[in-house]
Design a protein around this motif. Structure first.
Motif, short mmCIF file in Angstrom:
data_model
loop_
_atom_site.label_atom_id
_atom_site.label_comp_id
_atom_site.label_asym_id
_atom_site.label_seq_id
_atom_site.Cartn_x
_atom_site.Cartn_y
_atom_site.Cartn_z
N ALA A 224 -8.72 -96.57 21.41
CA ALA A 224 -9.59 -95.40 21.58
C ALA A 224 -8.81 -94.18 22.07
O ALA A 224 -9.35 -93.07 22.09
CB ALA A 224 -10.72 -95.72 22.54
N GLY A 225 -7.56 -94.38 22.49
CA GLY A 225 -6.74 -93.26 22.92
C GLY A 225 -6.88 -92.92 24.39
O GLY A 225 -6.55 -91.78 24.80
N PHE A 226 -7.31 -93.87 25.23
CA PHE A 226 -7.55 -93.60 26.64
C PHE A 226 -6.37 -93.97 27.55
O PHE A 226 -6.48 -93.84 28.77
CB PHE A 226 -8.80 -94.35 27.12
N LEU A 227 -5.28 -94.46 26.98
CA LEU A 227 -4.21 -94.99 27.83
C LEU A 227 -2.92 -94.17 27.79
O LEU A 227 -1.88 -94.62 28.27
CB LEU A 227 -3.90 -96.45 27.42
N ASP A 228 -2.97 -92.97 27.25
CA ASP A 228 -1.75 -92.16 27.15
C ASP A 228 -1.30 -91.62 28.51
O ASP A 228 -0.15 -91.77 28.90
CB ASP A 228 -1.97 -91.01 26.17
N LYS A 257 -7.70 -89.10 22.83
CA LYS A 257 -8.86 -88.97 23.72
C LYS A 257 -9.76 -87.78 23.41
O LYS A 257 -10.99 -87.86 23.57
CB LYS A 257 -8.40 -88.93 25.17
N PRO A 258 -9.20 -86.62 22.96
CA PRO A 258 -10.09 -85.48 22.64
C PRO A 258 -11.10 -85.76 21.54
O PRO A 258 -12.04 -84.96 21.36
CB PRO A 258 -9.09 -84.40 22.20
N GLN A 259 -10.95 -86.87 20.81
CA GLN A 259 -11.95 -87.22 19.80
C GLN A 259 -13.25 -87.71 20.44
O GLN A 259 -14.27 -87.81 19.77
CB GLN A 259 -11.40 -88.31 18.88
N TRP A 260 -13.20 -87.99 21.74
CA TRP A 260 -14.39 -88.45 22.46
C TRP A 260 -15.00 -87.28 23.23
O TRP A 260 -14.29 -86.45 23.79
CB TRP A 260 -14.02 -89.58 23.42
N LYS A 261 -16.32 -87.22 23.28
CA LYS A 261 -17.01 -86.11 23.92
C LYS A 261 -17.53 -86.52 25.30
O LYS A 261 -18.21 -87.53 25.45
CB LYS A 261 -18.18 -85.65 23.03
N PHE A 262 -17.21 -85.69 26.28
CA PHE A 262 -17.67 -85.90 27.66
C PHE A 262 -18.64 -84.82 28.09
O PHE A 262 -19.44 -85.03 29.00
CB PHE A 262 -16.47 -85.90 28.62
N ASN A 269 -23.04 -92.06 31.16
CA ASN A 269 -22.99 -92.08 29.70
C ASN A 269 -21.62 -91.69 29.14
O ASN A 269 -21.47 -91.53 27.93
CB ASN A 269 -24.05 -91.15 29.12
N PHE A 270 -20.63 -91.54 30.01
CA PHE A 270 -19.29 -91.21 29.54
C PHE A 270 -18.81 -92.28 28.56
O PHE A 270 -19.08 -93.48 28.75
CB PHE A 270 -18.32 -91.12 30.71
N PRO A 271 -18.05 -91.88 27.53
CA PRO A 271 -17.56 -92.88 26.58
C PRO A 271 -16.68 -93.94 27.23
O PRO A 271 -16.64 -95.09 26.77
CB PRO A 271 -16.79 -92.04 25.57
N SER A 272 -15.98 -93.59 28.30
CA SER A 272 -15.15 -94.57 29.02
C SER A 272 -16.03 -95.70 29.57
O SER A 272 -15.67 -96.89 29.50
CB SER A 272 -14.39 -93.89 30.15
N VAL A 273 -17.19 -95.33 30.12
CA VAL A 273 -18.12 -96.33 30.65
C VAL A 273 -18.69 -97.18 29.52
O VAL A 273 -18.80 -98.41 29.63
CB VAL A 273 -19.26 -95.64 31.42
N ARG A 274 -19.02 -96.54 28.40
CA ARG A 274 -19.60 -97.26 27.27
C ARG A 274 -18.60 -98.23 26.65
O ARG A 274 -18.96 -99.34 26.22
CB ARG A 274 -20.09 -96.28 26.20
N GLN A 314 -17.10 -101.09 37.76
CA GLN A 314 -18.25 -101.04 38.66
C GLN A 314 -18.09 -99.90 39.67
O GLN A 314 -19.07 -99.43 40.25
CB GLN A 314 -18.42 -102.37 39.39
N THR A 315 -16.85 -99.44 39.84
CA THR A 315 -16.60 -98.39 40.84
C THR A 315 -15.95 -97.15 40.24
O THR A 315 -15.55 -96.24 40.97
CB THR A 315 -15.69 -98.94 41.96
N HIS A 316 -15.83 -97.09 38.89
CA HIS A 316 -15.23 -95.93 38.22
C HIS A 316 -16.05 -95.54 36.99
O HIS A 316 -16.67 -96.39 36.36
CB HIS A 316 -13.80 -96.23 37.79
N TYR A 317 -16.03 -94.24 36.66
CA TYR A 317 -16.66 -93.80 35.42
C TYR A 317 -15.63 -93.23 34.44
O TYR A 317 -15.95 -92.88 33.31
CB TYR A 317 -17.78 -92.79 35.67
N ASP A 318 -14.36 -93.12 34.87
CA ASP A 318 -13.23 -92.82 34.00
C ASP A 318 -11.99 -93.26 34.76
O ASP A 318 -12.04 -93.50 35.97
CB ASP A 318 -13.17 -91.33 33.66
#
Length: 422
Positions: A224-228, A257-262, A269-274, A314-318
């Motif tokens: 998903a591109g979240f680990l750069d 990551k910019p392909q995901w909308k926050f 509802n952040f995509p990281s949480v989903r 459980q303790t983070h949203y990103d």
């Protein structure tokens, strides 16, 4: 003038019938107008009429002008060779089929103009729901019958889309389930991003790592591109795991990551949480489709699907961003949205695939057991006196509004037909 109105005139015989003649002067007796065909081919099938002294059985085609037969290229389509009557508003051209004149019924002088004016006033109403002011006078059975019809239509349409996915994935139901389920974690905002993720990370690769919660998250967040950009130790460990798994499974280049909308989204509802919620569900149920099909008790199914996220989420949203209030699972409304838009359609698709009505019944029962959705469309229906009691009702009303009211298909709706007939 439009063909929808002409279909109504023919189907319900709302024209002067004493006498009815073809444009060639032959008397017409109508025993059956036929069944309305909403697919390709002539408009009505299995009609029975008598023209002059000969009784005919076959198809009826409806046009505004006779010349539309040529404009639509029916003369080159063998599907129209069995048309026994051409019903038109205006006869402007003689049509032949197999070198014989096609019997034609012209309606413009046989229809009450007040009926036409009533129809025009109705479809040009300024309200988004054209019949809103007339709904109180409609029989409750007419409304409930139309809702049953639109709900089944909506479920069947969603099922068909799933079967199309299935055909592209070599009839792999677990893959089709994954590709159906994931986009609904993104709702409308990140739906397409989740679709892209499932394309870059097919279930055939992901399933090899599902026994490990960490590997599951590493693959999903990595592709998903979240680990750069590393924010903390946990993200660093996922990045290291993803680097190894990406090479092992020979994955294509990930998303960015910019392909995901926050923006404009609540943290929940952040995509990281989903993505974290999807990872937890797949880790706990690596054979998710089997669970859906084999679990007949709806309470058990709901319990199995409502899983907790991993400790970090459980303790983070990103990554690197802590929640103020810990949360272990998705909210009830989000969870029920998943059941409505993924699980019920999957059961319907499998019902069609296996020709087993039991799965369709289970899909319907699931919708009936869930609370009604609350959105702009259901609020609009509530304002005119129709309040959904369950997800079955809200889905039916969404389909009715989107596919009939909004498109002004009033004469294909039982409610619109009753209003015009009155």
């Amino acid at each position: 003038m439009d063909e929808q109105f002409l279909h109504y005139i023919w189907k319900y015989q709302k024209f002067v019938k004493a006498p009815v003649q073809t444009t060639g002067g032959h008397d017409i007796s109508i025993f059956s107008t036929g069944s309305h065909n909403h697919d390709s081919g002539p408009d009505f099938e299995e009609a029975r009429i008598k023209i002059g002294d000969i009784e005919w059985a076959g198809q009826v085609e409806v046009h505004i002008n006779s010349s539309d037969w040529i404009r639509h290229n029916h003369q080159t389509d063998a599907a129209y060779d069995n048309v026994i009557l051409h019903v038109v508003w205006n006869h402007d051209k003689e049509i032949t089929v197999n070198s014989q004149p096609l019997p034609t019924l012209e309606l413009k002088n046989n229809v009450d103009l007040e009926l036409l004016n009533k129809y025009k006033r109705h479809i040009h109403a300024v309200d988004e729901i054209p019949c809103s002011s007339q709904l109180p006078g409609i029989h409750s059975l007419t409304i409930s019958g139309m809702l049953d019809r639109t709900m089944i239509d909506r479920l069947a349409s969603k099922a068909e889309r799933i079967l199309q996915i299935l055909s592209k994935t070599n009839n792999d139901w677990e893959e089709a389930t994954y590709r159906t389920l994931a986009p609904n974690f993104g709702f409308s905002t990140n739906k397409e991003a989740f679709v892209r993720l499932t394309e870059l990370l097919p279930f055939s690769r992901l399933k090899k790592a599902l026994q490990s919660a960490k590997s599951t998250e590493a693959l999903l967040f990595g592709q998903a591109g979240f680990l750069d950009e590393v924010q903390d130790d946990y993200q660093k460990s996922l990045k290291e795991e993803f680097s190894y798994l990406r090479q092992k499974f020979q994955l294509v280049d990930p998303m960015v990551k910019p392909q995901w909308k926050f923006g404009k989204l609540r943290p929940a509802n952040f995509p990281s949480v989903r993505i974290a919620q999807l990872a937890s569900l797949l880790h706990r149920h690596p054979k998710l489709f089997s669970l859906l099909i084999e679990t007949k008790d709806l309470k058990v199914l709901k319990k199995e699907l409502l899983v907790e996220v991993s400790d970090y989420w459980q303790t983070h949203y990103d990554f690197g961003k802590a929640r103020k209030t810990p949360s272990a699972s998705m909210g009830i409304s989000s969870f029920e949205n998943l059941l409505i838009n993924s699980v019920a359609p999957l059961l319907a698709a499998y019902s069609k695939y296996t020709d087993n009505q039991d799965f369709m019944n289970r899909g319907v029962e699931l919708l009936e057991s869930l609370a009604s959705e609350k959105n702009r469309i259901t609020k609009k229906w509530g304002s005119v006196g129709i309040k959904p009691k369950s997800a079955f009702d809200s889905q039916a009303l969404i389909e009715l509004f989107s596919n009939y009211c909004k498109r002004r298909r009033c004469l294909q709706c039982n409610i619109g037909v009753e209003i015009l007939t009155k």
